[in-house]
Design an enzyme around this catalytic site. Structure first.
Site, short mmCIF file in Angstrom:
data_model
loop_
_atom_site.label_atom_id
_atom_site.label_comp_id
_atom_site.label_asym_id
_atom_site.label_seq_id
_atom_site.Cartn_x
_atom_site.Cartn_y
_atom_site.Cartn_z
CG HIS A 115 -34.07 -29.42 -49.54
ND1 HIS A 115 -33.23 -28.86 -48.24
CD2 HIS A 115 -34.07 -28.28 -50.45
CE1 HIS A 115 -33.10 -26.88 -48.65
NE2 HIS A 115 -33.70 -27.00 -50.08
S1 FES Z 1 -33.19 -31.70 -46.23
FE1 FES Z 1 -32.53 -29.63 -46.71
S2 FES Z 1 -32.42 -28.45 -44.76
FE2 FES Z 1 -33.15 -29.90 -44.71
#
Ligand code: FES
Ligand code: HEM
Lengths: 193, 422
Positions: free
Chosen positions: A158
């Site tokens: 993410h």
């Molecule tokens: S940014 Fe969501 S798990 Fe690493």
């Protein structure tokens, strides 16, 4: 045998019996539920997989290795001078999470680079290599990996960016990557756990 | 319906003997043969039957797979491969199960939006609707745990990310989230132990689901089916017996649905899956682009749209929880169906578009313009339920529905009377 009328004769006494009886049964039911819940917790065997020794000798400057400890990846990076300098130059006020997250230090210690490494061994950064967002493994260990905007690690799941001290700088992860408990047993060997 | 009298008349001594002891045949006859169904049901009302089929199909194929599957970290991946390559007809049964899970969600989403369009959730069908939301939740949990079982890269990282959702509770009570996550894992990381317990629950949950479905159908048969006009059955002319009318329509729709289902099974068995899941689980490498199965994408988009971890998780669960309150959020009491709500109709299609857009965005990387649009659509999703439904219900001028279900099909019965024609 008493007569039927006696059934209603002492409502207070009856209420007490019902209350005491159902409380007793309720507490018993709750207590017998516990084994069924606790069986899912990590058992003593999992807790005992405690410590592991790692020889740092073969890790050249600029290189990194990943080892498995308690089922978790541990990142060990041999930092270059400029990476250490970059980490030292960061102001605490620029950090998303200003806590050291070092298992060998008190929880309230600040996230300075010095608090994330061992004194005299600043070139070695040892981290639990798990993104503090939802647990993916950040990229940046292998040559050619994207290291993110802060030249440390980048979590592709993410989009979390970590710096050369493993501190979260950008993205949804809330905390710095954790520093596991470890110590130097010799100049080039550490014991984790 | 509850006030529908049984006309079941057992034929022969054997049937009478049973009827006096365990009147199953009477129950089936009343509820699934004579049961009055509105005469104007369209094909959107066939999805309940299709969903029942999907449930039974998943149970049947799943129980067969369980005869060959090995629920351990070391053996799971290979055993799924063995099912696919060696077990007689394993290639077929494993794909029926995997594609079946997707088709189950196709059907349930159509079924759910049917309810939103025709206002099926309105009194007296609130409990029926709420049971439906719980069925959706149980399906999601089952599918998530099932997806873990092949123990490929996508399985492993889906389990890691989704179980870690609970770690967001650490920001309310430090340590609480971590304890829950380690309890779910049975260790300090996702391991084969986690897989084994997921397998146990993946076997259990479909039976919980079956129980919920029984309650759902029971509730349906107490209040009766709604229909495209949203009017209740008032006279005999409004209804037809379930058999053969509704049953044959359901059967026709089921075959059409099976055509699509089998097309995937035979011609595109892996289309709905991810290639990365054909790599064995590796605790040291996260695939560079992890996405959930298509049916979770809109929820995943909502999760990622919100930059704060805990709020993202709450929004994601909230997007399903809000459905529970729809019967009370919708303040429109004059009509049920969107047929007679000229403005609501548009908002309904906007919601459909929003969910599709979220699904598209959920599959894209969480960066730049994708995040921007995910935020816009996440906002509309909640605005739809929390503002549009209550406010529109109070201010919209609804159209006048026909006097009865029969009239909606046959036209004005009085003016159609040939003796009145000149
Ligand atoms: S940014 Fe969501 S798990 Fe690493
Ligand atoms: C509500 C019904 C069910 C749903 C939605 C469901 C969903 C799923 C999903 C999504 C998978 C992963 C498929 C893949 O990508 O390979 C799966 C695998 C599996 N399921 Fe189910 N399932 C259901 C019922 C059952 C039942 C009742 C059983 C019986 C024990 C079962 C046993 C299995 C097994 C053994 C696997 C692994 C084998 C394989 O992947 O080929 N399932 N399930």
């Amino acid at each position: 045998m008493t007569t039927h009328n006696d059934d209603n004769a002492d409502p207070v006494r009856r209420d007490f019996m019902v209350l005491a009886g159902s409380t007793f049964a309720g507490v018993g039911a709750a207590a017998s539920l516990w084994p069924f819940i606790d069986q899912m917790n990590p058992d003593a065997g999992a807790q005992a997989l405690a410590s592991i020794e790692v020889d740092l000798e073969p890790i050249q400057e600029g290189q990194a290795v990943t080892i498995l400890w308690r089922g978790k990846p541990v990142f060990i990076r041999h930092r270059k001078a400029e990476e250490i300098k970059a980490a030292l130059d960061v102001q605490l006020s620029d950090l998303i999470d200003d806590k050291a997250r070092n298992d060998d230090l008190p929880p309230e210690d600040p996230a300075t680079d010095l608090n994330r490494v061992k004194k005299g061994q600043e070139k070695w950064l040892v981290l639990i290599g798990i993104c503090t967002h939802f647990g993916c493994i950040p990229k940046g260990q292998r040559l050619g990996d994207s290291k993110g905007e802060f030249d440390g690690w980048f979590c592709p799941c993410h989009g979390s960016h970590y710096d050369t001290s493993g501190r979260i700088r950008k993205g949804p992860a809330p905390r710095n990557m954790e520093v596991p408990p470890y110590k130097f047993v010799s100049d080039s060997k550490i014991k984790i756990g | 319906m509850a006030h529908h009298e049984s006309t079941y008349n057992p034929q022969g001594r054997w049937a009478k003997w049973w009827d006096e002891r365990l009147p199953v045949a009477r129950l089936m006859n009343t509820q699934f043969v004579e049961f009055p169904t509105p005469r104007n049901l369209n094909y959107l009302w066939t999805f309940g039957g299709i969903l029942t089929f999907c449930l039974v199909a998943q149970l049947a194929t799943g129980i067969v797979l369980a005869m060959h599957y090995q629920p351990s970290g070391a053996e799971a991946f290979d055993s799924v491969d063995t099912i696919r390559r060696d077990v007689n007809y394993g290639w077929l049964i494993s794909k029926l199960h995997a594609v079946g899970a997707s088709m189950f969600f196709v059907a349930v989403y159509i079924h759910l939006f049917r309810g939103l369009y025709y206002g099926s959730y309105k009194a007296p069908r609130e409990i029926l609707w709420i049971l439906g939301v719980f069925i959706l939740l149980a399906m999601m949990a089952t599918a998530f745990m099932g997806y873990a079982l092949p123990w490929g890269q996508m399985s492993f990282w889906a389990v890691t990310v989704i179980t870690n959702l609970f770690s967001s509770l650490d920001s309310i009570i430090p340590g609480l989230g971590t304890s829950i996550v380690e309890w779910l894992w049975g260790g300090y990381a996702v391991t084969g132990k986690t897989l084994t317990r997921f397998y146990s629950l993946h076997y259990l949950l479909p039976f919980v689901l079956t129980g919920l479905v029984v309650l759902h159908i029971w509730a349906l048969h107490v209040v009766g089916q709604s229909n495209p006009t949203g009017l209740e059955i008032k006279t005999k002319a409004d209804a037809v017996p379930m058999y053969p009318y509704a049953v044959s329509k359901d059967a026709f729709a089921l075959f059409a649905f099976l055509l699509l289902f089998m097309w995937f099974v035979f011609f595109a068995p892996d289309y709905l899956g991810h290639a990365d899941n054909y790599k064995p689980a590796d605790a040291l490498v996260t695939p560079s682009h992890i996405v959930p199965e298509w049916y979770f994408l809109p929820f995943y988009a909502i999760l990622r749209a919100i930059p704060e971890k805990l709020l993202g998780v709450l929004a994601m669960f909230g997007s399903i929880a809000v459905l529970l309150f729809v019967p009370w959020l919708d303040r429109c009491r004059t009509v049920r169906s969107a047929r007679y709500r000229p403005v609501y109709k548009w908002f309904f299609w906007l919601l459909v578009f929003t969910c599709m857009a979220l699904g598209y965005l959920g599959a894209k990387p969480a960066e730049g313009v994708y995040v921007f649009w995910a935020r816009i659509f996440t906002a509309y999703y909640f605005i739809h339920f929390l503002l549009v439904l209550p406010i529109l219900g109070l201010i919209e001028t609804t159209k006048k529905p026909p006097a009865s279900i029969a009239e909606s099909v046959l036209g004005d019965v009085a003016s159609a009377d040939p003796s009145k024609a000149s």
